[in-house]
Write an enzyme that holds these catalytic residues in place. Sequence first.
Site, PDB file in Angstrom:
ATOM      1  CG  HIS A   2       4.998   2.908  19.656  1.00  0.00           C
ATOM      2  ND1 HIS A   2       3.822   2.723  20.327  1.00  0.00           N
ATOM      3  CD2 HIS A   2       4.793   2.388  18.424  1.00  0.00           C
ATOM      4  CE1 HIS A   2       2.956   2.122  19.528  1.00  0.00           C
ATOM      5  NE2 HIS A   2       3.518   1.912  18.369  1.00  0.00           N
ATOM      6  CG  ASN A   7      10.734   0.064   8.216  1.00  0.00           C
ATOM      7  OD1 ASN A   7      10.594  -0.255   7.036  1.00  0.00           O
ATOM      8  ND2 ASN A   7       9.909  -0.335   9.154  1.00  0.00           N
ATOM      9  CG  ASP A  30       3.083   3.628  -1.681  1.00  0.00           C
ATOM     10  OD1 ASP A  30       4.181   3.074  -1.881  1.00  0.00           O
ATOM     11  OD2 ASP A  30       2.312   3.284  -0.763  1.00  0.00           O
TER      12      ASP A  30
HETATM   13  N1  APR Z   1       8.074   5.969  -0.070  1.00  0.00           N
HETATM   14  C1  APR Z   1       6.741   5.939   0.013  1.00  0.00           C
HETATM   15  N2  APR Z   1       6.050   4.858   0.390  1.00  0.00           N
HETATM   16  C2  APR Z   1       6.732   3.747   0.688  1.00  0.00           C
HETATM   17  C3  APR Z   1       8.145   3.696   0.628  1.00  0.00           C
HETATM   18  C4  APR Z   1       8.809   4.878   0.233  1.00  0.00           C
HETATM   19  N3  APR Z   1      10.147   4.929   0.138  1.00  0.00           N
HETATM   20  N4  APR Z   1       8.519   2.458   0.974  1.00  0.00           N
HETATM   21  C5  APR Z   1       7.409   1.748   1.242  1.00  0.00           C
HETATM   22  N5  APR Z   1       6.317   2.522   1.067  1.00  0.00           N
HETATM   23  C6  APR Z   1       4.901   2.174   1.183  1.00  0.00           C
HETATM   24  C7  APR Z   1       4.569   0.779   0.694  1.00  0.00           C
HETATM   25  O1  APR Z   1       4.550   0.716  -0.732  1.00  0.00           O
HETATM   26  C8  APR Z   1       3.202   0.565   1.322  1.00  0.00           C
HETATM   27  O2  APR Z   1       2.152   0.986   0.458  1.00  0.00           O
HETATM   28  O3  APR Z   1       4.486   2.179   2.536  1.00  0.00           O
HETATM   29  C9  APR Z   1       3.235   1.477   2.580  1.00  0.00           C
HETATM   30  C10 APR Z   1       3.141   0.719   3.870  1.00  0.00           C
HETATM   31  O4  APR Z   1       1.890   0.183   3.961  1.00  0.00           O
HETATM   32  P1  APR Z   1       1.532  -1.189   4.723  1.00  0.00           P
HETATM   33  O5  APR Z   1       2.519  -2.246   4.316  1.00  0.00           O
HETATM   34  O6  APR Z   1       0.077  -1.444   4.540  1.00  0.00           O
HETATM   35  O7  APR Z   1       1.877  -0.864   6.249  1.00  0.00           O
HETATM   36  P2  APR Z   1       0.927  -0.104   7.312  1.00  0.00           P
HETATM   37  O8  APR Z   1       0.102  -1.102   8.024  1.00  0.00           O
HETATM   38  O9  APR Z   1       0.254   1.046   6.647  1.00  0.00           O
HETATM   39  O10 APR Z   1       2.022   0.426   8.331  1.00  0.00           O
HETATM   40  C11 APR Z   1       2.921   1.453   7.953  1.00  0.00           C
HETATM   41  O11 APR Z   1       3.142   2.324  10.163  1.00  0.00           O
HETATM   42  O12 APR Z   1       2.234   1.585  12.148  1.00  0.00           O
HETATM   43  C12 APR Z   1       3.367   1.611  11.355  1.00  0.00           C
HETATM   44  O13 APR Z   1       4.550  -0.444  11.890  1.00  0.00           O
HETATM   45  C13 APR Z   1       3.789   0.216  10.913  1.00  0.00           C
HETATM   46  O14 APR Z   1       5.922   0.862  10.002  1.00  0.00           O
HETATM   47  C14 APR Z   1       4.583   0.514   9.676  1.00  0.00           C
HETATM   48  C15 APR Z   1       3.874   1.761   9.108  1.00  0.00           C
END
Ligand code: APR
Length: 315
Positions: free
Chosen positions: A177, A97, A33
């Site tokens: 999707h 995103n 992350d």
């Molecule tokens: N590099 C790595 N991780 C990142 C970055 C990055 N540049 N930017 C954000 N993140 C991490 C966030 O810190 C967070 O821990 O991505 C994670 C996303 O986790 P959640 O908010 O819990 O989202 P989640 O439910 O896992 O969904 C992730 O998958 O299904 C799709 O629509 C959903 O786009 C979303 C993705």
Amino acid sequence: MRRKITVVGAGNVGATLAQRLAEKELADVVLLDIPQTEGMPAGKALDILQAGSVYGYDTKLTGATDYAAAEGSDIVVITAGVPRKPGMSRDDLLSTNAKIVKAVSEQVARSSPNAVVIVVSNPLDAMAYVALRTTRFPEERVLGMAGVLDSARMAVFVAQALDVSVEDVRPMVLGGHGDTMVPLPRYTTVAGVPVTELLSKEKIDAIVQRTRDGGAEIVKLLKTGSAYYAPSASVVAMVESILKDKKRILPCAAYLNGEYGVRGVFVGVPVKLGARGREEVLQLNLTVEERVALQKSVDAVRELVEAMQRLGVAG
Ligand code: APR
């Protein structure tokens, strides 16, 4: 030699995926992350590692916030992104995103140049496009996870309507999707019998609509996020087919080069998944109505790609 899978984004989808991969002992897992999350990925990785003692697996898990840990991965799954927040337009989400997936893809290309990349971040088909353009990997090695999930949802609704085991339902969903996805009842079978021979048109129409709204139904219930149990399970099916070179036919978002009359965008189609990633796109015969629905879905994906190009974030 042990195989390695890096999961980028240690949130709901990423962490659940890490757990599922660990339990199956498919490969060692790196959970990655951003630096701002500090010890979070390491904490989750350690927690899942310790569960192995009870559950009975020897998967090695590492949590990290820099890409040194990801070096030489066989597969990289991108779940990084932000969910849509109140007041955020679709373009804002798309742009935010896309920038995240672009930044991740640059690192992936450097640290794991031979990996197969599976994109999960939404809007899925557009994010897969950014990953392909940014990594400059061959088209065969960049895929999006969506069709397995959409099909899984359809399979459950069919199984419930017929009161049969979900294991005997073979679903098929094409397209992007999103709201315009194209569930295909003619190609959805129960123990080999098309569902069109088993359920009334009204029931099938209701299943098709609920499948299209499958993600939104869960968001509405959860209120604070989106689905992650079925999405992570769907990624595991793709990973397993690739790592074991099983050559399963799974619906995935693939970059099309004329298949189904589509060129230059990612869209959900049945794909043969093997060690090289996408080994073949299967072409189904579609009726005029199905073709029109697919074209509508492709147009919706294309609009997103054009919006990213306008915003300068297409990779
Ligand atoms: N590099 C790595 N991780 C990142 C970055 C990055 N540049 N930017 C954000 N993140 C991490 C966030 O810190 C967070 O821990 O991505 C994670 C996303 O986790 P959640 O908010 O819990 O989202 P989640 O439910 O896992 O969904 C992730 O998958 O299904 C799709 O629509 C959903 O786009 C979303 C993705």
